[in-house]
Write a protein that holds these residues in place. Structure first.
Motif, PDB file in Angstrom:
ATOM      1  N   LEU A 287       0.822  -1.212   0.000  1.00 18.65           N
ATOM      2  CA  LEU A 287       0.000   0.000   0.000  1.00 18.65           C
ATOM      3  C   LEU A 287       0.857   1.263   0.000  1.00 18.65           C
ATOM      4  O   LEU A 287       0.542   2.242  -0.683  1.00 18.65           O
ATOM      5  N   ARG A 288       1.934   1.249   0.750  1.00 14.82           N
ATOM      6  CA  ARG A 288       2.809   2.425   0.805  1.00 14.82           C
ATOM      7  C   ARG A 288       3.668   2.540  -0.447  1.00 14.82           C
ATOM      8  O   ARG A 288       4.002   3.643  -0.874  1.00 14.82           O
ATOM      9  N   ARG A 289       4.028   1.392  -1.035  1.00  9.15           N
ATOM     10  CA  ARG A 289       4.877   1.401  -2.231  1.00  9.15           C
ATOM     11  C   ARG A 289       4.095   1.782  -3.478  1.00  9.15           C
ATOM     12  O   ARG A 289       4.559   2.561  -4.308  1.00  9.15           O
ATOM     13  N   VAL A 290       2.900   1.219  -3.596  1.00 13.39           N
ATOM     14  CA  VAL A 290       2.074   1.468  -4.781  1.00 13.39           C
ATOM     15  C   VAL A 290       1.524   2.886  -4.785  1.00 13.39           C
ATOM     16  O   VAL A 290       1.363   3.505  -5.836  1.00 13.39           O
ATOM     17  N   ALA A 291       1.219   3.405  -3.604  1.00 12.12           N
ATOM     18  CA  ALA A 291       0.573   4.724  -3.527  1.00 12.12           C
ATOM     19  C   ALA A 291       1.339   5.668  -2.610  1.00 12.12           C
ATOM     20  O   ALA A 291       0.805   6.118  -1.598  1.00 12.12           O
ATOM     21  N   PRO A 292       2.607   5.989  -2.964  1.00 12.06           N
ATOM     22  CA  PRO A 292       3.306   6.984  -2.142  1.00 12.06           C
ATOM     23  C   PRO A 292       2.651   8.349  -2.304  1.00 12.06           C
ATOM     24  O   PRO A 292       2.403   8.785  -3.426  1.00 12.06           O
ATOM     25  N   PRO A 293       2.312   9.027  -1.202  1.00 12.10           N
ATOM     26  CA  PRO A 293       1.591  10.308  -1.318  1.00 12.10           C
ATOM     27  C   PRO A 293       2.449  11.392  -1.960  1.00 12.10           C
ATOM     28  O   PRO A 293       3.604  11.590  -1.590  1.00 12.10           O
ATOM     29  N   GLN A 294       1.865  12.067  -2.957  1.00 12.68           N
ATOM     30  CA  GLN A 294       2.572  13.176  -3.609  1.00 12.68           C
ATOM     31  C   GLN A 294       2.422  14.457  -2.821  1.00 12.68           C
ATOM     32  O   GLN A 294       3.225  15.370  -2.937  1.00 12.68           O
ATOM     33  N   ARG A 295       1.367  14.549  -2.027  1.00 16.98           N
ATOM     34  CA  ARG A 295       1.182  15.679  -1.138  1.00 16.98           C
ATOM     35  C   ARG A 295       0.579  15.165   0.167  1.00 16.98           C
ATOM     36  O   ARG A 295      -0.062  14.122   0.197  1.00 16.98           O
ATOM     37  N   GLN A 296       0.810  15.884   1.246  1.00 18.79           N
ATOM     38  CA  GLN A 296       0.444  15.419   2.575  1.00 18.79           C
ATOM     39  C   GLN A 296      -0.861  16.046   3.093  1.00 18.79           C
ATOM     40  O   GLN A 296      -1.114  16.025   4.287  1.00 18.79           O
TER      41      GLN A 296
END
Length: 481
Positions: free
Chosen positions: A54-63
């Motif tokens: 989940l963290r690898r596939v969808a690294p957040p581009q903004r917080q």
């Protein structure tokens, strides 16, 4: 909707769950429970693997975490937490069927305490610990812990706290939401440790003290014995009674106490109403059951224990209250609705909401007599905004609709109305025991797998106070900005 931050945070939650499973894994290794140790190890690997994806596939581009993201993150995180948390029970064979394991796990994390196990004492030490530990994790909220360790966007995480912490409002104890979360967890841990000490002083073993303190802190009610708390000494029962009451209090008040602002605590309307309801209920039930027990001290202890257990939605049991008189049972029924204070680990409608609803009813009655009169609602000397008052009315309407909907779903089961009604109320209010088949001497095992899933949904709706779970099914919540 910032989909990436939702998936990434859910992955972080699974990382934390994997880390927390290390404790029962160590307990399993310490007691040489090899099968259970392998089950926890497998669950840890699955949680870590899914979290990594989940963290690898969808690294957040903004917080950015706004209100919408906050609600969805909480709902997704709790679903993931429950789905993975059920794995050790199934893999080890402690609860062979996954739906049953999921029910027990959801009941644990939501601090409901509803069980389908016929013989709790047959569980291994590690499984008993994990079962009670889920109460402690869910009591304060897993996302509150995520807020503490998150180094990003601290000002935005207050939306997560508001979505996960029970009550009509969520006040900051410190300028940053991370500091607020840290204060809450420190208070939570301190009270838990204090209860363990008091239980040890009563002669309870270290393991039993830990699991019962974890369950009390989360106001859940899972224990290590089939008789719940009925076989404990009067001292232990009074200790549990005191801490069930304390964990039903708004944790913000403990912080005020530490700051030596006790006068504000004494003026707190919700605390006074909460304590008043408990005292009046205990007095009424003590007098009512006195002929049954033929002893004032025993009647007082039984009444105090069950009142605090039901009102704090903990669900520990010392007596079969289904044999009590209709008056006592009616009082316990009403306490199921009331619940504890906002900002506590208790379930139910919350004392603050009911207090405000009563004040709104009084205002409407006075307005009927004097239509031109301007009458504002005040709580602790502060004017309540019309927006907050409106949100409480809407929440109450949603609450009644959800309970009614759950009751309709349970009506397809072959059981009587009393059983289905109290199963609905107990699960939605996160109480656990009820009346009928789900009373102190019964459990939820006779329900079908489909009904158990409905009850799981009810427990999650009640614990997260409806909105986060409902928003998962609103298409507008998932649209990109």
């Amino acid at each position: 909707m910032n989909h990436r931050i939702v998936l990434s945070t859910t992955g972080t939650v699974l990382y934390i769950e994997a880390a927390m499973m290390l404790i029962p894994l160590l307990i399993a290794m310490g007691f040489k429970e090899h099968k259970q140790a392998l089950a926890f190890l497998a669950a840890i690997l699955i949680a870590t693997g899914v979290g990594f994806l989940l963290r690898r596939v969808a690294p957040p581009q903004r917080q950015d975490i706004f209100s919408k993201e906050g609600f969805v993150i909480v709902a997704m995180a709790w679903l993931a937490l429950s789905l993975v948390g059920a794995l050790p029970f199934t893999i080890s064979g402690a609860i062979p069927h996954y739906i049953d394991a999921l029910f027990e796990t959801v009941s644990g994390f939501t601090t409901t305490g509803a069980t389908l196990l016929q013989d709790v004492e047959a569980l291994s030490y590690s499984m008993q610990f994990w079962r009670c530990f889920t109460h402690w994790i869910g009591g304060m909220g897993i996302l509150v812990f995520v807020t503490i360790i998150s180094a990003k966007a601290p000002d935005r995480t207050m939306h997560i706290l508001r979505a996960e912490m029970p009550g009509p409002t969520m006040d900051k104890l410190a300028p940053k939401s991370k500091d607020t979360a840290r204060i809450l967890y420190l208070l939570y841990m301190a009270l838990t440790v204090l209860e363990i000490v008091f239980l040890l002083l009563g002669g309870m073993s270290l393991f039993d003290s830990m699991v019962h303190a974890l369950s009390t802190a989360g106001t859940g009610g899972f224990g290590a014995y089939n008789a719940s708390a009925a076989n404990f000494s009067p001292y232990i029962q009074w200790v549990l009674t005191a801490f069930m009451f304390l964990f039903g209090v708004n944790f913000n008040l403990y912080y005020l106490l530490l700051l030596k602002r006790g006068t504000e605590l004494l003026r707190n309307t919700e605390l006074k109403v909460y304590a008043g309801i408990v005292l009046v209920s205990v007095a009424a039930i003590t007098i009512d059951i006195l002929p049954l027990y033929q002893s004032f001290s025993v009647s007082l202890r039984q009444a105090a224990f069950q009142v605090t257990s039901i009102m704090s939605t903990t669900g520990f049991i010392t007596a079969d209250f289904t044999v009590w008189s209709p008056l006592s049972k009616m009082i316990l029924l009403m306490l199921m609705f009331v619940g504890g204070c906002a900002g506590s680990t208790a379930g139910g409608l919350k004392v603050s909401r009911l207090t405000i609803l009563c004040k709104m009813i009084r205002r409407e009655l006075r307005h009927t007599l004097r239509p031109r009169m301007v009458d504002v609602i005040k709580v602790d000397g502060h004017q309540l905004s019309e927006q907050t008052a409106h949100s409480i009315v809407v929440y109450f309407a949603l609450y009644m609709l959800c309970v009614a909907g759950l009751l309709v779903a349970l009506s397809f089961s072959p059981f009587d109305l009393e059983t289905n009604l109290f199963a609905s109320l107990s699960c939605f209010n996160n109480v656990g025991p009820g009346f009928g088949m789900v009373g102190p001497l019964g459990n939820y095992s006779p329900y079908s797998p489909a009904i158990k899933l409905f009850l799981c949904a009810g427990m999650l709706l009640g614990r997260l106070e409806i909105y986060p779970m409902l928003l998962l099914f609103v298409p507008a919540a998932w649209r990109k900005k």
